[in-house]
Motif scaffolding. Structure first.
Motif, PDB file in Angstrom:
ATOM      1  N   UNK A 154       0.830  -1.200   0.000  1.00 52.11           N
ATOM      2  CA  UNK A 154       0.000   0.000   0.000  1.00 52.11           C
ATOM      3  C   UNK A 154       0.865   1.250   0.000  1.00 52.11           C
ATOM      4  N   UNK A 155       1.882   1.254   0.851  1.00 48.47           N
ATOM      5  CA  UNK A 155       2.776   2.413   0.903  1.00 48.47           C
ATOM      6  C   UNK A 155       3.431   2.637  -0.462  1.00 48.47           C
ATOM      7  N   UNK A 156       3.899   1.552  -1.077  1.00 49.71           N
ATOM      8  CA  UNK A 156       4.547   1.667  -2.384  1.00 49.71           C
ATOM      9  C   UNK A 156       3.588   2.248  -3.421  1.00 49.71           C
ATOM     10  N   UNK A 157       2.350   1.765  -3.407  1.00 44.11           N
ATOM     11  CA  UNK A 157       1.369   2.265  -4.384  1.00 44.11           C
ATOM     12  C   UNK A 157       1.112   3.748  -4.182  1.00 44.11           C
ATOM     13  N   UNK A 158       1.013   4.163  -2.916  1.00 46.85           N
ATOM     14  CA  UNK A 158       0.755   5.573  -2.642  1.00 46.85           C
ATOM     15  C   UNK A 158       1.940   6.454  -3.032  1.00 46.85           C
ATOM     16  N   UNK A 159       3.118   5.835  -3.095  1.00 47.06           N
ATOM     17  CA  UNK A 159       4.314   6.559  -3.551  1.00 47.06           C
ATOM     18  C   UNK A 159       4.475   6.505  -5.069  1.00 47.06           C
ATOM     19  N   UNK A 160       3.617   5.743  -5.729  1.00 50.47           N
ATOM     20  CA  UNK A 160       3.720   5.603  -7.171  1.00 50.47           C
ATOM     21  C   UNK A 160       4.853   4.707  -7.604  1.00 50.47           C
ATOM     22  N   UNK A 161       5.253   3.782  -6.719  1.00 47.83           N
ATOM     23  CA  UNK A 161       6.349   2.874  -7.033  1.00 47.83           C
ATOM     24  C   UNK A 161       5.917   1.428  -6.817  1.00 47.83           C
ATOM     25  N   UNK A 162       6.697   0.516  -7.350  1.00 49.08           N
ATOM     26  CA  UNK A 162       6.456  -0.903  -7.106  1.00 49.08           C
ATOM     27  C   UNK A 162       7.065  -1.291  -5.771  1.00 49.08           C
ATOM     28  N   UNK A 163       6.405  -2.183  -5.077  1.00 49.62           N
ATOM     29  CA  UNK A 163       6.907  -2.684  -3.794  1.00 49.62           C
ATOM     30  C   UNK A 163       8.333  -3.216  -3.947  1.00 49.62           C
ATOM     31  N   UNK A 164       8.591  -3.873  -5.074  1.00 49.49           N
ATOM     32  CA  UNK A 164       9.897  -4.482  -5.322  1.00 49.49           C
ATOM     33  C   UNK A 164      11.013  -3.456  -5.490  1.00 49.49           C
ATOM     34  N   UNK A 165      10.659  -2.180  -5.707  1.00 49.88           N
ATOM     35  CA  UNK A 165      11.659  -1.136  -5.922  1.00 49.88           C
ATOM     36  C   UNK A 165      12.137  -0.486  -4.621  1.00 49.88           C
ATOM     37  N   UNK A 166      11.468  -0.786  -3.507  1.00 52.03           N
ATOM     38  CA  UNK A 166      11.721  -0.054  -2.274  1.00 52.03           C
ATOM     39  C   UNK A 166      12.449  -0.889  -1.219  1.00 52.03           C
ATOM     40  N   UNK A 167      13.208  -0.203  -0.389  1.00 59.78           N
ATOM     41  CA  UNK A 167      13.759  -0.766   0.838  1.00 59.78           C
ATOM     42  C   UNK A 167      12.974  -0.185   2.008  1.00 59.78           C
ATOM     43  N   UNK A 168      12.273  -1.037   2.736  1.00 60.85           N
ATOM     44  CA  UNK A 168      11.394  -0.580   3.805  1.00 60.85           C
ATOM     45  C   UNK A 168      11.672  -1.353   5.085  1.00 60.85           C
ATOM     46  N   UNK A 169      11.495  -0.697   6.207  1.00 61.79           N
ATOM     47  CA  UNK A 169      11.483  -1.374   7.500  1.00 61.79           C
ATOM     48  C   UNK A 169      10.065  -1.232   8.046  1.00 61.79           C
ATOM     49  N   UNK A 170       9.407  -2.366   8.260  1.00 61.39           N
ATOM     50  CA  UNK A 170       8.014  -2.358   8.717  1.00 61.39           C
ATOM     51  C   UNK A 170       7.948  -2.958  10.109  1.00 61.39           C
ATOM     52  N   UNK A 171       7.379  -2.201  11.041  1.00 61.99           N
ATOM     53  CA  UNK A 171       7.195  -2.673  12.409  1.00 61.99           C
ATOM     54  C   UNK A 171       5.718  -2.875  12.674  1.00 61.99           C
ATOM     55  N   UNK A 172       5.312  -4.144  12.849  1.00 57.98           N
ATOM     56  CA  UNK A 172       3.935  -4.458  13.237  1.00 57.98           C
ATOM     57  C   UNK A 172       3.908  -4.574  14.753  1.00 57.98           C
ATOM     58  N   UNK A 173       3.112  -3.724  15.389  1.00 60.78           N
ATOM     59  CA  UNK A 173       3.096  -3.644  16.842  1.00 60.78           C
ATOM     60  C   UNK A 173       1.730  -4.034  17.383  1.00 60.78           C
ATOM     61  N   UNK A 174       1.637  -5.285  17.855  1.00 58.27           N
ATOM     62  CA  UNK A 174       0.422  -5.780  18.462  1.00 58.27           C
ATOM     63  C   UNK A 174       0.751  -6.465  19.771  1.00 58.27           C
ATOM     64  N   UNK A 175       0.046  -7.572  20.076  1.00 58.63           N
ATOM     65  CA  UNK A 175       0.376  -8.349  21.264  1.00 58.63           C
ATOM     66  C   UNK A 175       1.793  -8.878  21.193  1.00 58.63           C
ATOM     67  N   UNK A 176       2.220  -9.205  19.969  1.00 58.45           N
ATOM     68  CA  UNK A 176       3.621  -9.476  19.654  1.00 58.45           C
ATOM     69  C   UNK A 176       4.089  -8.409  18.692  1.00 58.45           C
ATOM     70  N   UNK A 177       5.376  -8.180  18.620  1.00 55.42           N
ATOM     71  CA  UNK A 177       5.912  -7.138  17.742  1.00 55.42           C
ATOM     72  C   UNK A 177       6.954  -7.751  16.820  1.00 55.42           C
ATOM     73  N   UNK A 178       6.764  -7.573  15.510  1.00 59.13           N
ATOM     74  CA  UNK A 178       7.757  -8.040  14.548  1.00 59.13           C
ATOM     75  C   UNK A 178       8.191  -6.880  13.666  1.00 59.13           C
TER      76      UNK A 178
END
Length: 380
Positions: A190-214
């Motif tokens: 979703x972030x890539x699409x909103x940036x007008x780029x392909x997901x495969x073109x980006x380097x991203x760090x994604x933090x999912x923060x719930x009961x566990x955090x990855x």
């Protein structure tokens, strides 16, 4: 095809209002998505990416008490889903596909998978049993009853890591990852699409923060490194101890005071904020801290500190070339947590915030990619 955020309704009165919609046959694919958690079963029906039904069925400790194992709950939860569909006149024959959240399978690559007998057998044999694995069996039962395919997508065992990331200092020791693959992947796309780029073109760090955090390092369309958010490494989380001092943990295990089951429960379920502050509710801990509770203040600071440290570590995995840091999951609603993470990490890359889990929408999106011929379902 974009990812649309919707609201999962927990209040019974609001559930009734949310369930009022036109049940006439319309054009487009109708997908049923099922996400089973430890104390809830979340259900959604979409016509393409338009939500028609979304609700969360909560399960109390008293309701779950009669079931000796997690998978003993399967038929009971399936019937709850079927009753909800029947109550609002959603005919099973109107469904185009059913998709559930994946569970503790062997490590596999990212994608959409058809549910088959081998998959179901492995889910039931998994140790420990995880509630997320119930969704595949429920999806399969319902799909078979209406003659359509059942799928799972991006289960928690997806492993795309570089080989070097799988190595630890003791040869042969299991370093598998269990993480929020479904939401991390969907939010990154979703972030890539909103940036007008392909997901495969980006380097991203994604933090999912719930009961566990990855926290995952996304590069070239793969997550090349990530922590084990269930029973391994990573940040302190509401219900997870995170990375522990190895020597102290070994001494604890051999102290004679605790069984293996009790130690594992300390790590996953009884660790993190539960151990440090007596609750798994990050919002409550933050509120207590704001009111001057020193124990809560230290606990929330330690959690934020450990998340930031994990993000910093992964920036080195990407050689410092990070296009964005993305914060998601339920704790991303917490302004203190988000604010302090921005302070600590924004020097690495811009920080984007996508609160909530959005797992039902992500499941539907994956099913539609197969139904529209944009992707092929894989065989497990």
């Amino acid at each position: 095809m974009g990812l649309h955020f919707t609201r999962v309704v927990d209040d019974p009165a609001e559930q009734r209002d949310a369930l009022q919609f036109d049940t006439e046959q319309k054009e487009g694919f109708r997908v049923l998505a099922i996400n089973t958690g430890s104390t809830s079963t979340k259900v959604a029906v979409y016509r393409d990416m338009t939500p028609e039904l979304e609700l969360s069925l909560s399960h109390t400790k008293e309701e779950l008490k009669p079931f000796a194992t997690v998978f003993d709950q399967e038929q009971w939860r399936r019937d709850l889903v079927l009753n909800a569909l029947k109550e609002k006149g959603i005919a099973l024959e109107s469904l185009s596909a059913v998709i559930g959240r994946g569970g503790l399978l062997r490590p596999i690559e990212s994608g959409v998978y058809r549910v088959n007998e081998k998959m179901l057998a492995e889910l039931k044999a998994a140790t420990p049993q995880h509630a997320s694995g119930l969704a595949a069996g429920i999806a399969c039962d319902i799909a078979q009853s209406c003659g359509v395919e059942a799928y799972i997508a991006d289960p928690i065992v997806v492993d795309e890591r570089d080989e070097v990331a799988k190595v630890c200092g003791i040869k042969g020791l299991d370093t598998r990852v269990i993480w929020h693959a479904l939401n991390q992947k969907a939010i990154a796309r979703l972030y890539a699409k909103q940036c007008g780029k392909a997901y495969e073109e980006l380097n991203l760090i994604v933090a999912h923060m719930g009961g566990g955090i990855t926290v995952g390092a996304h590069s070239g369309g793969r997550v090349i490194d990530c922590n084990n958010g269930l029973d391994g490494s990573g940040p302190i989380a509401p219900e997870r101890a995170g990375t522990l001092p190895a020597g102290s943990l070994v001494k604890l295990c051999f102290s004679g005071k605790y069984t293996e089951k009790e130690v594992l429960a300390m790590i996953a379920g009884g660790g993190g904020l539960v151990s440090l502050a007596g609750t798994n509710q990050a919002r409550e801990v933050a509120q207590r801290a704001a009111e001057g509770d020193a124990e809560a203040e230290l606990a929330i600071r330690a959690m934020i500190y450990s998340i930031a440290k994990q993000i910093g570590q992964l920036s080195t995995v990407l050689y410092g070339k990070v296009d964005a840091i993305i914060l998601t999951g339920g704790i991303a609603h917490n302004t203190r947590v988000v604010g302090e993470l921005k302070e600590r990490c924004s020097f690495i890359a811009p920080v984007a915030v996508y609160p909530g889990e959005n797992e039902l929408e992500s499941l539907v999106q994956n099913a539609l990619r197969v139904l529209h011929g944009e992707d092929n379902a894989k065989e497990y």
